[in-house]
Design an enzyme around this catalytic site. Structure first.
Site, PDB file in Angstrom:
ATOM      1  N   THR A  17     -29.813 -28.216  72.639  1.00 59.83           N
ATOM      2  CA  THR A  17     -30.854 -28.629  71.688  1.00 59.83           C
ATOM      3  C   THR A  17     -31.438 -30.001  72.008  1.00 59.83           C
ATOM      4  O   THR A  17     -32.627 -30.239  71.826  1.00 59.83           O
ATOM      5  CB  THR A  17     -30.257 -28.668  70.257  1.00 59.83           C
ATOM      6  OG1 THR A  17     -29.874 -27.348  69.921  1.00 59.83           O
ATOM      7  CG2 THR A  17     -31.245 -29.174  69.237  1.00 59.83           C
ATOM      8  N   ASP A  61     -29.462 -22.852  77.020  1.00 62.50           N
ATOM      9  CA  ASP A  61     -28.833 -22.917  75.704  1.00 62.50           C
ATOM     10  C   ASP A  61     -27.356 -22.672  76.002  1.00 62.50           C
ATOM     11  O   ASP A  61     -27.018 -21.749  76.759  1.00 62.50           O
ATOM     12  CB  ASP A  61     -29.400 -21.785  74.829  1.00 62.50           C
ATOM     13  CG  ASP A  61     -28.862 -21.842  73.406  1.00 62.50           C
ATOM     14  OD1 ASP A  61     -27.625 -21.847  73.240  1.00 62.50           O
ATOM     15  OD2 ASP A  61     -29.658 -21.856  72.468  1.00 62.50           O
ATOM     16  N   THR A  93     -24.278 -27.881  71.800  1.00 66.62           N
ATOM     17  CA  THR A  93     -23.058 -28.048  71.004  1.00 66.62           C
ATOM     18  C   THR A  93     -22.261 -26.744  70.861  1.00 66.62           C
ATOM     19  O   THR A  93     -21.051 -26.782  70.673  1.00 66.62           O
ATOM     20  CB  THR A  93     -23.386 -28.566  69.591  1.00 66.62           C
ATOM     21  OG1 THR A  93     -24.330 -27.684  68.984  1.00 66.62           O
ATOM     22  CG2 THR A  93     -23.933 -29.978  69.627  1.00 66.62           C
ATOM     23  N   THR A 169     -13.426 -28.972  68.219  1.00 71.52           N
ATOM     24  CA  THR A 169     -13.955 -27.699  67.742  1.00 71.52           C
ATOM     25  C   THR A 169     -15.317 -27.992  67.139  1.00 71.52           C
ATOM     26  O   THR A 169     -15.467 -29.016  66.463  1.00 71.52           O
ATOM     27  CB  THR A 169     -13.033 -27.173  66.612  1.00 71.52           C
ATOM     28  OG1 THR A 169     -11.814 -26.779  67.206  1.00 71.52           O
ATOM     29  CG2 THR A 169     -13.612 -26.013  65.855  1.00 71.52           C
ATOM     30  N   GLN A 281      -5.362 -19.643  63.151  1.00 74.01           N
ATOM     31  CA  GLN A 281      -6.736 -19.670  62.641  1.00 74.01           C
ATOM     32  C   GLN A 281      -7.008 -20.958  61.882  1.00 74.01           C
ATOM     33  O   GLN A 281      -8.163 -21.299  61.621  1.00 74.01           O
ATOM     34  CB  GLN A 281      -6.958 -18.498  61.678  1.00 74.01           C
ATOM     35  CG  GLN A 281      -6.883 -17.161  62.347  1.00 74.01           C
ATOM     36  CD  GLN A 281      -6.887 -16.004  61.364  1.00 74.01           C
ATOM     37  OE1 GLN A 281      -7.324 -16.131  60.229  1.00 74.01           O
ATOM     38  NE2 GLN A 281      -6.396 -14.865  61.805  1.00 74.01           N
ATOM     39  N   CYS A 282      -5.929 -21.654  61.476  1.00 74.13           N
ATOM     40  CA  CYS A 282      -6.104 -22.927  60.759  1.00 74.13           C
ATOM     41  C   CYS A 282      -6.472 -24.000  61.762  1.00 74.13           C
ATOM     42  O   CYS A 282      -5.739 -24.218  62.725  1.00 74.13           O
ATOM     43  CB  CYS A 282      -4.790 -23.383  60.125  1.00 74.13           C
ATOM     44  SG  CYS A 282      -4.340 -22.504  58.674  1.00 74.13           S
TER      45      CYS A 282
HETATM   46  N1  ASP Z   1     -27.708 -23.371  70.713  1.00 73.57           N
HETATM   47  C1  ASP Z   1     -27.673 -24.770  71.097  1.00 73.57           C
HETATM   48  C2  ASP Z   1     -26.766 -24.881  72.314  1.00 73.57           C
HETATM   49  O1  ASP Z   1     -25.581 -24.839  72.175  1.00 73.57           O
HETATM   50  C3  ASP Z   1     -27.168 -25.603  69.985  1.00 73.57           C
HETATM   51  C4  ASP Z   1     -27.051 -27.073  70.312  1.00 73.57           C
HETATM   52  O2  ASP Z   1     -27.387 -27.558  71.351  1.00 73.57           O
HETATM   53  O3  ASP Z   1     -26.625 -27.815  69.429  1.00 73.57           O
HETATM   54  O4  ASP Z   1     -27.255 -24.997  73.415  1.00 73.57           O
END
Ligand code: ASP
Length: 345
Positions: A17, A61, A93, A169, A281-282
């Site tokens: 992004t 992406d 992200t 995470t 999972q926690c």
């Molecule tokens: N979909 C995007 C990615 O992971 C989200 C981001 O960059 O925050 O490339």
């Protein structure tokens, strides 16, 4: 350091992004060229560093991230290792924690910072979080004490916090604080000053040439346990012919149903040579196999405790260790032990 003692930093742009722009027609976000991205942050020049960049072609992406690109990243850093004081990877992200974990295992003798960052809002947007993230990530990548990198680890800098990458995470897709490190404290916090948590940073014990190992085996799967899990589906997946490893996402401190069919399927898979890891999972806390009767059977079946690992760190560790072609016992040994600070022993 380069000739005039300026810190030299290599920024590797993979996409995400941070470097996206809205298509005027379709209104969807897609990656833009890196030169355009740097033009949006003239502040970087004020740092007085010598900054170079490499763009992966095409920028992606990070939902499209692959082990082949992890290998490309490791190779790019190895190739440029002696030329720079530190490295910044710009990355989406969504899968940043997977990439950070995989890279942490791929490097041996890392003694320079590899700081990953990105943003929740594209760099061209007025309220973007990207500028602060990149500027501080570059400063951290350049930071030295007694001539050595302050954070010689693969880490993620985001929203004022620096985390060990394989402890992170993605926890939020809407807030600027996109990442959490539930089981390990931040390595640094950036307020008025950047305050480093020196005791919690890993420093290499031996000095050596940077080595990389990019072998990965993707014959693995993550299976999340939930009430009502269908017996037929579970058994069928564990019987997949060339499947080699499974991360079982259990409840709480590593518990799973005691249904005889489920335990039998796990035992059978383990006997067949599959490697199974138990990760909770926690997001916070750790797997304590044998703590409740619901996990004793798993222990007996040879399931490995993922301890306080994240799922991202566990699945990439499994892929990495299976890629090493070690014996079954050696693979299990390394999976149970700490490789790069991803679990507390
Ligand atoms: N979909 C995007 C990615 O992971 C989200 C981001 O960059 O925050 O490339």
């Amino acid at each position: 350091m380069s000739n005039n003692e300026k810190a030299s930093i290599l920024i590797i742009y993979t996409g995400g992004t941070i470097g996206m722009r809205e298509d005027p027609v379709t209104k969807t976000l897609a990656p833009m060229k890196f030169g355009m991205l740097l033009d949006e942050i003239p502040e970087l020049n004020k740092l007085g560093y010598s900054i170079s960049s490499i763009t992966f072609n095409p920028p992606i992406d990070s939902s499209n991230m692959t082990p082949a690109i992890w290998a490309q990243l490791a190779k790019t850093i190895q190739k440029n290792y002696t030329k720079y004081d530190g490295f910044v990877i710009l990355h989406g992200t969504d899968t940043m924690s997977y990439t950070a974990s995989a890279l942490s295992y791929m490097f041996e003798n890392l003694d320079k910072a590899v700081v990953m960052t990105g943003s929740q809002l594209p760099i061209g947007i007025l309220r973007t979080d990207g500028k602060e993230n990149i500027i501080t990530a570059v400063q951290i990548a350049a930071a030295k004490r007694d001539g050595r990198s302050i954070v010689p680890e693969v880490c993620i800098y985001f929203d004022s916090q620096l985390f060990r990458g394989n402890r992170t995470t993605k926890k939020d897709s809407a807030q600027f604080s996109a990442f959490a490190s539930h089981n390990y404290p931040a390595l640094a916090k950036a307020g008025v000053d950047i305050v480093y948590n020196y005791e919690r940073i890993n420093y290499p014990k031996n000095k050596g040439v940077l080595k990389i190992n990019t072998a990965i085996d993707d014959r693995v799967i993550i299976l999340k346990i939930f009430p009502g899990l269908n017996r037929h589906y579970f058994e069928s997946i564990l019987q997949l012919q060339d499947l080699r490893g499974v991360v079982l996402e259990s409840y709480g401190s590593g518990n799973m149903p005691t249904s005889p069919w489920l335990v039998a399927a796990i035992k059978k898979a383990s006997k067949r040579g599959l490697i199974l890891m138990n990760v909770s999972q926690c997001p916070g806390g750790k797997v304590l196999m044998g703590h409740y009767e619901t996990s004793i059977e798993l222990q007996k079946a040879g399931v490995i405790s993922g301890k306080d690992s994240t799922v991202e760190a566990a699945v990439t560790k499994l892929m990495f260790m299976l890629g090493q072609n070690l014996s079954h016992e050696e693979t299990k040994y390394y999976l149970s032990n700490n490789l790069k600070g991803e679990i507390e022993m």
